[in-house]
Design an enzyme around this catalytic site. Structure first.
Site, PDB file in Angstrom:
ATOM      1  N   ASP A  64       0.714  -0.865  -0.268  1.00  0.00           N
ATOM      2  CA  ASP A  64       0.006   0.357  -0.379  1.00  0.00           C
ATOM      3  C   ASP A  64       0.708   1.512   0.356  1.00  0.00           C
ATOM      4  O   ASP A  64       1.332   1.412   0.411  1.00  0.00           O
ATOM      5  CB  ASP A  64      -0.541   0.295   1.535  1.00  0.00           C
ATOM      6  CG  ASP A  64      -1.994   1.014   1.228  1.00  0.00           C
ATOM      7  OD1 ASP A  64      -3.240   0.736   0.259  1.00  0.00           O
ATOM      8  OD2 ASP A  64      -1.761   2.140   1.949  1.00  0.00           O
ATOM      9  N   THR A  97      -3.130   5.896  -4.271  1.00  0.00           N
ATOM     10  CA  THR A  97      -2.044   6.759  -3.999  1.00  0.00           C
ATOM     11  C   THR A  97      -0.854   6.093  -4.105  1.00  0.00           C
ATOM     12  O   THR A  97      -0.005   7.187  -4.439  1.00  0.00           O
ATOM     13  CB  THR A  97      -1.821   6.511  -2.496  1.00  0.00           C
ATOM     14  OG1 THR A  97      -1.491   4.931  -2.325  1.00  0.00           O
ATOM     15  CG2 THR A  97      -2.583   6.625  -1.661  1.00  0.00           C
ATOM     16  N   THR A  98      -0.269   4.942  -4.728  1.00  0.00           N
ATOM     17  CA  THR A  98       0.284   5.135  -5.823  1.00  0.00           C
ATOM     18  C   THR A  98       0.645   5.598  -7.303  1.00  0.00           C
ATOM     19  O   THR A  98       1.402   5.922  -7.213  1.00  0.00           O
ATOM     20  CB  THR A  98       0.898   3.425  -5.762  1.00  0.00           C
ATOM     21  OG1 THR A  98       1.057   2.219  -4.693  1.00  0.00           O
ATOM     22  CG2 THR A  98       2.535   3.318  -6.103  1.00  0.00           C
TER      23      THR A  98
HETATM   24  P1  ADP Z   1      -2.694   2.458  -6.293  1.00  0.00           P
HETATM   25  O1  ADP Z   1      -2.000   2.934  -5.279  1.00  0.00           O
HETATM   26  O2  ADP Z   1      -2.566   3.643  -7.525  1.00  0.00           O
HETATM   27  O3  ADP Z   1      -4.184   2.309  -6.018  1.00  0.00           O
HETATM   28  P2  ADP Z   1      -2.177  -0.147  -7.391  1.00  0.00           P
HETATM   29  O4  ADP Z   1      -1.257  -0.676  -6.231  1.00  0.00           O
HETATM   30  O5  ADP Z   1      -3.544  -0.351  -6.636  1.00  0.00           O
HETATM   31  O6  ADP Z   1      -1.961   0.959  -6.759  1.00  0.00           O
HETATM   32  O7  ADP Z   1      -2.716  -0.581  -8.848  1.00  0.00           O
HETATM   33  C1  ADP Z   1      -3.409   0.061  -9.428  1.00  0.00           C
HETATM   34  C2  ADP Z   1      -3.358  -0.136 -10.971  1.00  0.00           C
HETATM   35  O8  ADP Z   1      -3.088  -1.024 -10.978  1.00  0.00           O
HETATM   36  C3  ADP Z   1      -4.736   0.589 -11.362  1.00  0.00           C
HETATM   37  O9  ADP Z   1      -3.739   1.003 -12.371  1.00  0.00           O
HETATM   38  C4  ADP Z   1      -5.174  -0.369 -10.891  1.00  0.00           C
HETATM   39  O10 ADP Z   1      -6.489  -0.036 -13.128  1.00  0.00           O
HETATM   40  C5  ADP Z   1      -4.423  -1.324 -12.108  1.00  0.00           C
HETATM   41  N1  ADP Z   1      -4.822  -2.646 -12.351  1.00  0.00           N
HETATM   42  C6  ADP Z   1      -5.533  -3.223 -10.978  1.00  0.00           C
HETATM   43  N2  ADP Z   1      -6.028  -4.901 -11.165  1.00  0.00           N
HETATM   44  C7  ADP Z   1      -5.954  -5.054 -12.895  1.00  0.00           C
HETATM   45  C8  ADP Z   1      -5.752  -6.133 -13.351  1.00  0.00           C
HETATM   46  N3  ADP Z   1      -6.109  -7.461 -13.139  1.00  0.00           N
HETATM   47  N4  ADP Z   1      -4.963  -5.934 -14.776  1.00  0.00           N
HETATM   48  C9  ADP Z   1      -4.712  -4.631 -15.371  1.00  0.00           C
HETATM   49  N5  ADP Z   1      -3.952  -3.548 -14.277  1.00  0.00           N
HETATM   50  C10 ADP Z   1      -4.516  -3.782 -13.097  1.00  0.00           C
END
Ligand code: ADP
Ligand code: MG
Length: 544
Positions: A64, A97-98
């Site tokens: 996270d 957030t990331t």
């Molecule tokens: P953040 O802190 O930005 O939410 P995450 O590690 O949760 O970071 O990653 C979010 C990103 O991953 C978003 O761009 C989301 O659309 C993408 N994402 C999540 N699940 C998938 C998936 N199954 N395939 C491709 N992209 C995904």
């Protein structure tokens, strides 16, 4: 390179550190980028976790973004502004957030390139603002109206937890998040996630996690001789101590005989008994008190067969009030049956070795508690963070009813759109708009890289798809190729992206506009206020 300003006259206190012009900008940008570097590899469904060990040796393992940045205790002022980006993102929308931090860092990276080409920071800032407005406009145009659709709510929850510890039990946690938000939603469609709490339990398996409709309080009844459960119970909520009134003044009572002592004790007993009698008269079987309950009151309440809990948190009192319909009474004089509420079942139970009071079977609870089981404390913590993300994205989607495709699809779409727009602007701002367009590409690039694919190949593939008009094409993390994200059910709430773009642009512009950093001399070591540690010290090596 620019010329450095000379400082012939010293006007600052001795020891003050000052960096100006390009040097200040370069250092701030390096610090801000180092922050993004710390979280970059966690982005996306195949992102890795970080293990953070603090000075006393406790371990946090997390994926996270905000959790990592909070643990790092970052010192550099510009780096702290990046942490603020993540915090704002987390407070406003609970996810993304990331992405926000990575985007902000990328905007700064290209800004630095423009600075090197002698583009003035104000010109870059202006271009970034134009680009941000255009990006928001384009984003809105590709957003999908989903109405009230449980399946989409489930999908945003799944997208939010993919890549986190909770993914293994995705079905369970997504079901819980959707059910929880629908439980607490108001008639007007708004959702206040404060009415859902997450209780973290160490022991048992994640699959045992569940949503309790009602309120679960991390407390025990005050006295073991009180009933441990109450059915069809009238509930009283009190925010006043049940104790013998202490005199307001600092009076001393001198007692000189046993008779006087007895009279004094009798008086105390009479007063407490009278209060308990009033509670009994309301018909209440259960009492939740935000303040203390003294021994004598405890005794009388137990004798009357009332289950009582003391020192209940204010937030729990609010949830209890919402679930049972009781009002929180703030004076003993106001105790009356008009103020009581109802719960079908109140019981003290032990879960994973901890005692809780469960208040359930309320008529229209509109409050819930999620019990999250993790095999170890570290696991439970990370599950809690994932469930918290899921809750927020479901709440946001429930309110706005608008989503965007995930997997880097909107970033590519906006990047392509901005390049087109840049051509129409002309002038030096055009360069900044183009830089903004390039910065967007860092999200799909990073998603590809973290999933073990060649980022450039994936980017090319995605760009081609979008130029063909496939606005929902994002990265398929199984193949590294472009795929229709909506068809795969990979969607994020629109608001998460809107906020990420806004806060990334804002932070980048703010950092960029600083051309003079004046840091006071550090006070004697050992008692440094964190911001004074200032200029040089970063918690990690600067990246390039
Ligand atoms: P953040 O802190 O930005 O939410 P995450 O590690 O949760 O970071 O990653 C979010 C990103 O991953 C978003 O761009 C989301 O659309 C993408 N994402 C999540 N699940 C998938 C998936 N199954 N395939 C491709 N992209 C995904
Ligand atoms: Mg996320």
């Amino acid at each position: 390179m620019r010329e450095q300003t000379q400082q012939p006259v010293i006007i600052l206190k001795e020891g003050t550190e000052r960096k100006q012009g390009y040097e200040a900008q370069r250092e701030n940008i390096a610090a801000a980028r180092a922050v993004a570097e710390a979280v970059r590899t966690t982005l996306g469904p195949r992102g890795m976790d970080k293990m953070l060990v603090d000075t006393i040796g406790s371990v946090v393992i997390t994926n996270d973004g905000i959790a990592i940045l909070e643990e790092l205790e970052i010192q550099h002022p510009a780096a702290k502004m990046m942490v603020e980006v993540a915090k704002t993102q987390n407070d406003e929308v609970g996810d993304g957030t990331t992405s926000a931090v990575v985007m902000a860092a990328e905007l700064l990276r290209y800004a630095e390139e423009l600075l090197e080409q002698d583009v003035h920071p104000s010109t870059i800032a202006k271009g970034y603002r134009l680009a941000e407005n255009k990006a928001q406009e384009l984003l809105n145009s590709i957003a999908i109206d989903v109405g009230k659709n449980d399946e989409v709510l489930w999908q945003v929850a799944a997208t939010a937890i993919t890549g986190k510890g909770a993914e293994a039990e995705k079905e369970i946690f997504c079901d819980i998040a959707v059910k929880a938000i629908k439980l607490i939603a108001e008639e007007d469609g708004t959702v206040d996630t404060d009415f859902i709490t997450i209780e973290r339990l160490t022991g048992g398996s994640a699959a045992e996690s569940k949503l309790i409709e009602g309120v679960v309080i991390d407390k025990e009844r005050v006295n073991a001789s009180m009933p441990a459960s109450a059915k069809e119970a009238s509930v009283l909520l009190l925010n006043a101590p049940i104790e013998y009134k202490k005199t307001e003044m600092d009076a001393e009572i001198s007692i000189t005989s046993t008779a006087q002592l007895q009279a004094f004790l009798d008086e105390e007993e009479r007063m407490i008994k009278a209060v308990v009698d009033r509670i009994v008269e309301t018909g209440a079987k259960v009492l939740f008190c935000q303040k203390g309950i003294d021994d004598m009151a405890e005794h009388f309440l137990a004798k009357a067969g009332i289950m009582a809990v003391r020192r209940v948190k204010k937030s729990d009192m609010e949830r209890l009030s919402r679930a049972t319909g009781a009002s929180v009474i703030s004076s003993l004089d106001a105790i009356s049956s008009d103020e009581t509420g109802f719960a079908g079942l109140v019981e003290e139970k032990s879960v994973a070795g901890k005692r809780f009071i469960f208040v359930t079977d309320c008529k229209n609870p509109k409050a819930g508690t999620i019990l999250v089981h993790g095999g170890t404390e570290t696991v439970a913590f990370e599950l809690q963070r994932a469930v918290d993300d899921a809750l927020h994205v479901v709440a946001t989607t429930f309110e706005d009813q608008r989503v965007v495709p995930g997997g880097g699809a909107p970033e590519i779409e906006l990047s392509v759109g901005l390049r087109d727009y840049a051509g129409r602007i002309g002038g030096r701002s055009q360069l900044a708009v183009e830089a903004f367009a390039r910065a967007f590409e860092r999200i799909p690039l990073t998603l590809a890289e973290n999933a073990g694919f060649d980022p450039i190949d994936t980017l090319m593939d995605l760009r081609t798809a979008h130029e063909r008009g496939e606005s929902t094409a994002g990265i398929d993390v199984a193949t590294g190729k472009s795929a229709d994200m909506v068809a795969q059910g990979i969607v994020d709430p629109l608001r998460v992206k809107t906020q990420a773009i806004a806060s990334a642009a804002e932070a980048a512009i703010m950092i960029l506009r600083i051309d003079d950093v004046i840091a006071a001399a550090a006070p004697s070591p050992g008692e440094l206020p964190p911001q004074a540690a200032g200029m040089g010290g970063m918690g990690m090596p600067p990246m390039m």
